[in-house]
Design an enzyme around this catalytic site. Sequence first.
Site, mmCIF file in Angstrom:
data_model
loop_
_atom_site.group_PDB
_atom_site.id
_atom_site.type_symbol
_atom_site.label_atom_id
_atom_site.label_comp_id
_atom_site.label_asym_id
_atom_site.label_seq_id
_atom_site.Cartn_x
_atom_site.Cartn_y
_atom_site.Cartn_z
ATOM 1 N N HIS A 65 0.818 -1.222 0.000
ATOM 2 C CA HIS A 65 0.000 0.000 0.000
ATOM 3 C C HIS A 65 0.858 1.280 0.000
ATOM 4 O O HIS A 65 0.786 2.092 -0.907
ATOM 5 C CB HIS A 65 -0.912 0.035 1.235
HETATM 6 O O1 RIB Z 1 -5.322 0.266 4.456
HETATM 7 C C1 RIB Z 1 -3.925 0.202 4.272
HETATM 8 C C2 RIB Z 1 -3.246 1.245 5.096
HETATM 9 O O2 RIB Z 1 -3.524 1.001 6.466
HETATM 10 C C3 RIB Z 1 -1.707 1.202 4.974
HETATM 11 O O3 RIB Z 1 -1.204 2.500 5.156
HETATM 12 C C4 RIB Z 1 -1.295 0.339 6.113
HETATM 13 O O4 RIB Z 1 0.014 0.654 6.596
HETATM 14 C C5 RIB Z 1 -2.310 0.719 7.146
HETATM 15 O O5 RIB Z 1 -1.867 1.922 7.767
#
Ligand code: RIB
Length: 308
Positions: free
Chosen positions: A237
Amino acid sequence: MAKPKIILDCDPGHDDAVAILLAVRHCEVLAITTVSGNAPLEMTTANALLMCQLAGLDIPVHAGADRPLLVPAAHAPRAHGATGLDGPPRPDVHLAAASDDAVGCIIETVRAHDDVWLVPVGPLTNIALAVRQAPDIVGRVAGISLMGGSVGLGNVTPTAEFNVWADPHAAQIVFAAGVPLVRMAGLNLTHQLCVGPDESAALRAQGGMVPEFVASLFDFYLAGYRERAGLDAAPMHDPCAVLAVTHPELFAFGARHVDVETAGELTRGMTVADERPGTDATPNCEVAYSIDAEPALKLIVGAVCSYD
Ligand code: RIB
Ligand code: CA
């Protein structure tokens, strides 16, 4: 060409940790700021310091908000463990945070430097507080490249992604702030960029303290996705928000108006992008819809392997 100047605002977090390593290789990271999110602030700050120590980074880490603006603090131990960085054995960390004023750091850094990107990859609490306290920074930043939201499925609920769900009021403030350039890497995008056993193996083949530490992070992170979703792949992500600054050519974006649901019983934290053909809504965001995953993965693995 000069590297983009950024402040990385994060809640390490397995993917945040990789985003730190990637950002340092491709950006001038002026500061790392931490926020309550994947784990409590004390742990996300400790984890950011751990990554700086492990990789030998001389970058100030400033601790920020220990809770969201209005909703109760919530964390993600199922994805990241109780420490926020479960998996590898934790080294003793002898670094300390530069301050507990991440918001002041963001404001002063943007006022002191031209063309600074804000790259938030956790809940947007620090960013919202900064633009509220210092509206002048809205027109000074080069842009905001955030990991958050989705123009598709959620993860923490059917409709909401964790970072936005964890502090929906902050996210609403950030999207409405009027920053001229906002890039949104939501789940619809980040699930196109996944690591799997091959990437863990490549890091172990490289060897060295940082690649092997990250390989163990991947093992833990992957095990969670296997258990919860039956997937042998785990989305990177947060590195997507870094790459949207350093390698925008790998992405396809669409200009959209995005707002955030703050009160819905079933939809709290949903990012509502107006995708209607011919809408008269003024876009406030470039939503990332696709990424060329092969070169992006190479950049991530290459960055991690470049440490010792
Ligand atoms: O939904 C994904 C996000 O939530 C990413 O930033 C992960 O690190 C969590 O913070
Ligand atoms: Ca994160």
